[in-house]
Design an enzyme around this catalytic site. Sequence first.
Site, short mmCIF file in Angstrom:
data_model
loop_
_atom_site.label_atom_id
_atom_site.label_comp_id
_atom_site.label_asym_id
_atom_site.label_seq_id
_atom_site.Cartn_x
_atom_site.Cartn_y
_atom_site.Cartn_z
N HIS B 256 0.79 -1.20 0.04
CA HIS B 256 -0.08 -0.07 0.14
C HIS B 256 0.93 1.34 0.06
O HIS B 256 0.63 2.07 -0.71
CB HIS B 256 -0.96 -0.06 1.00
CG HIS B 256 -1.83 1.12 1.40
ND1 HIS B 256 -2.99 0.92 0.95
CD2 HIS B 256 -1.71 2.47 1.76
CE1 HIS B 256 -3.77 2.37 1.13
NE2 HIS B 256 -3.04 3.04 1.70
N GLU B 257 2.01 1.48 0.80
CA GLU B 257 2.59 2.57 1.03
C GLU B 257 3.65 2.69 -0.33
O GLU B 257 3.94 3.72 -0.66
CB GLU B 257 3.51 2.40 2.40
CG GLU B 257 2.74 2.52 3.59
CD GLU B 257 1.51 3.37 3.62
OE1 GLU B 257 1.85 4.57 2.89
OE2 GLU B 257 0.70 3.31 4.33
N HIS B 260 1.62 4.74 -2.82
CA HIS B 260 1.90 6.14 -2.71
C HIS B 260 3.24 6.61 -3.08
O HIS B 260 3.35 7.50 -3.38
CB HIS B 260 1.66 6.43 -1.00
CG HIS B 260 0.28 6.37 -0.47
ND1 HIS B 260 -0.89 6.98 -1.23
CD2 HIS B 260 -0.42 5.44 0.43
CE1 HIS B 260 -1.78 6.96 -0.41
NE2 HIS B 260 -1.71 5.81 0.44
N GLU B 286 -4.81 7.70 -3.20
CA GLU B 286 -5.33 6.44 -2.51
C GLU B 286 -5.50 5.50 -3.78
O GLU B 286 -5.50 4.40 -3.68
CB GLU B 286 -6.57 6.77 -1.75
CG GLU B 286 -6.90 5.49 -0.80
CD GLU B 286 -6.14 5.35 0.15
OE1 GLU B 286 -5.10 6.23 0.51
OE2 GLU B 286 -6.24 4.25 0.96
#
Lengths: 491, 491
Positions: B256-257, B260, B286
Amino acid sequence: MNAFDDLMRHARDTAALGQVAGRLGWDQETMMPRGAAGQRSDEMAAMEGVLHARRTDPRIGDWLAAIDGETLDDAGRAQLREIRRSFERANKVPARLAAEIARVTSQAQGQWAEARAADDFAAFAPILREVLALRREEGAALSDGGDVYDALLDDYEPGAKAAELEAMFGALRPRLVALREAILDKPAPKGLEGTFDEGAQMKLTRQIAKVFGYDMSRGRVDKAVHPFSSGSGNDVRITTRTAPEDPFNCLYSTIHEVGHACYEQNIDQAYLLTPLGQGVSMGVHESQSRIYENQLGRSRAFTGWLFGQMRDAFGDIGVADEEAFYAAVNRVHNGFIRTESDEVQYNLHVLLRFDLERALISRALEVEDLEAAWNDRFAADFGFPVTRPSQGVLQDVHWSVGLFGYFPTYTLGNVYAGCLHAALRDAVPELDAQLARGELAQATGWLRDTVQQHGGLCTPRDLIARACGAEPSEKPLLEYLEAKFGALYGL
Amino acid sequence: MNAFDDLMRHARDTAALGQVAGRLGWDQETMMPRGAAGQRSDEMAAMEGVLHARRTDPRIGDWLAAIDGETLDDAGRAQLREIRRSFERANKVPARLAAEIARVTSQAQGQWAEARAADDFAAFAPILREVLALRREEGAALSDGGDVYDALLDDYEPGAKAAELEAMFGALRPRLVALREAILDKPAPKGLEGTFDEGAQMKLTRQIAKVFGYDMSRGRVDKAVHPFSSGSGNDVRITTRTAPEDPFNCLYSTIHEVGHACYEQNIDQAYLLTPLGQGVSMGVHESQSRIYENQLGRSRAFTGWLFGQMRDAFGDIGVADEEAFYAAVNRVHNGFIRTESDEVQYNLHVLLRFDLERALISRALEVEDLEAAWNDRFAADFGFPVTRPSQGVLQDVHWSVGLFGYFPTYTLGNVYAGCLHAALRDAVPELDAQLARGELAQATGWLRDTVQQHGGLCTPRDLIARACGAEPSEKPLLEYLEAKFGALYGL
């Protein structure tokens, strides 16, 4: 008191931003991904721009003019003294010159690194000439018609004068050369043997850092290429390095940086994030790092305790007992490099640089003659010739980044450490018994109370004189070195 | 073009200082000694003061007025758009109000943490009322007489309108509730079993981060309490966490990170340290983190490859084959906590918050009725009751720090991820074969080229529409979820 409050609010924010810039520097040496270097230099430049604008903010002049110093206490007056110093300094240097120095020194540092790698002083000489000319111009702007070198020195050691240092250093040099020669006529003691696990070195180094009073809840220890201490107040971080065959590199770098760091950590919390909330000068800073490292850390009593710690951590380390370990810790050996030098010869390296850089600033020496002048002086003081500029005139980064006037603070720090050590011995007669048990609390407590807690409250020389009850002099350092190494080498 | 150059120089320095402030935040969560917290908040406040002064610098208005936008290219006009947006926003909010919001939210965050620990909503309600009133006042100042909630939302998702989101989210809710109910009627698949060495988790997580295209030479992975991504351009760092019994927490937080972080790393270097040099909105951000984590990272094809990596790293992990592993990765389970939720239920958590916070802002709901409103809505959508406020209305930090208008960007990001995933499948027909070999380069390359590289060049909605060749809609997300979980659970 409104103007004083406004001035202090401004100064606090400036101090806070200075800490931020310092932390960026720490990050750069420890955590920053290598691909971030270009972006980081833009970030640093933006921070420098902010700090420069704050330091020259004309409101500072208005506030200073509006404050009646008579109504302030000692700390308030000292805050004013530091703020005025910084403000006047910043305003004396034209913005054009400050920017040019930043630009050229940044370039010069790169060229120095290349020249050192190529062992080619001639490749570095042209830009060194530029750096020197710019710093001379800056010194002239700062000096108000006085001595240019003194004006530069004042940045690192407020109030110091080259002529006074010259007298002090002149007394050191012949006796250090004589001590060096006498020692090197004797057989060299045995060094350590073995390979020392780097994880175990870091574990031991953190333990030793705490023994010397470093507060880990307000600091941290990381590895970096060069050991350093960074930050003030409640966030003071140090770095060290490890080499598998030389655990002393790690341990004594750590103790040295812990001396710097404890100075910053132990400053009165009332001065936190103010102009008084940091070490008062480079010389006083170095006095703390050196007394931790040498007079305490390399003492017979402490090394006796350390020997046991080393044996516990590493098993057989190649020396049989405390005496042999003490001799290994304090081995004097020929070497070209200042940062690798021992207590006896270290200051000879510094005095060489002090004399050469004053000659450069006064134009008594030209850059094209610098390498030869270095080599001549080195041979005279150390008794053997420099063979490559990377081992001589190109070894230190300082001149490339314009740090003329910085070197003498190293030896001044050693002189101050000598004075403080003599006073500490008087104040704590049981010192050796404590050191032999690995107990540093009373020694470091004395340094905290007499020196460290005061931050920038007194001028450097006053601070040392008050702590020692006597004017600073090179004599205690010389007596300490001659006694210690005389006994070690049977002179 | 002089005014434009001056404006851009100013904007670049501001962007650089913003990066510095961001890095301080990273340091605070990863490296800072705990005793430095008080000093750090002064340092952060000083940085915020500098940034606020720069954002409201009246010269920006003069430069903007002097520039003829017609002479600029697309990027130049987009820079102006972003600079004008930030300048107007900063000037609409009175300094008094901005300072008050900073003061009260900082206090509220502490009170929220205490109230959550004590499971006591009433203890938090008074200061929440204050925060709400202040943000309402700020929203009114920003809205120019328009909708207050839209004005707050615009901070996180420029150009978005609550009414449009309401229509989109309204279509999601019943089908997600229905999907959830159908799934939870079925038997739950088996989870992983065993204890997973945390060092091995970190090693695997770094390897997976690289597989997803994270450039380690311009970033780094550390542990922190909460996973996050920090920084733009060439210094984008992520954090993750490990739990010995749950390796998915570490791995999927990392992926997830990395989504980003890759967005920030892949922005055109021409925009480095400018207003266009960062992700354009929270929703688009997101979309990248969620498509990396879910549509790619939790796909049947990729988990097949990951199963082999997990077996190599940990041996027996308690599930027998790729199918069972895929089912374990995508297990749907009852739970109170948004951040621990699965793909099916996650957006129901967000929609609940979106509806409640709009009602709070419009005064349709009073703070004293918030806990009951939360619990009613939760029971309606999730089918079981909230038993403690720490598992309900007190679970998220957002409202305490004033983040009204932020929550919907989570679901908007999922909607965008659904659209991008559909377009990516069209653009890369061999996607599953690549994912099954652990090859992400073509998928992440497509996201880089269509979305990430543009930074702030286009407005968020335009950016997604151009990347997908269609206006954003919730339909692809719903179709993806119903197809995936329908097959997984045999619906």
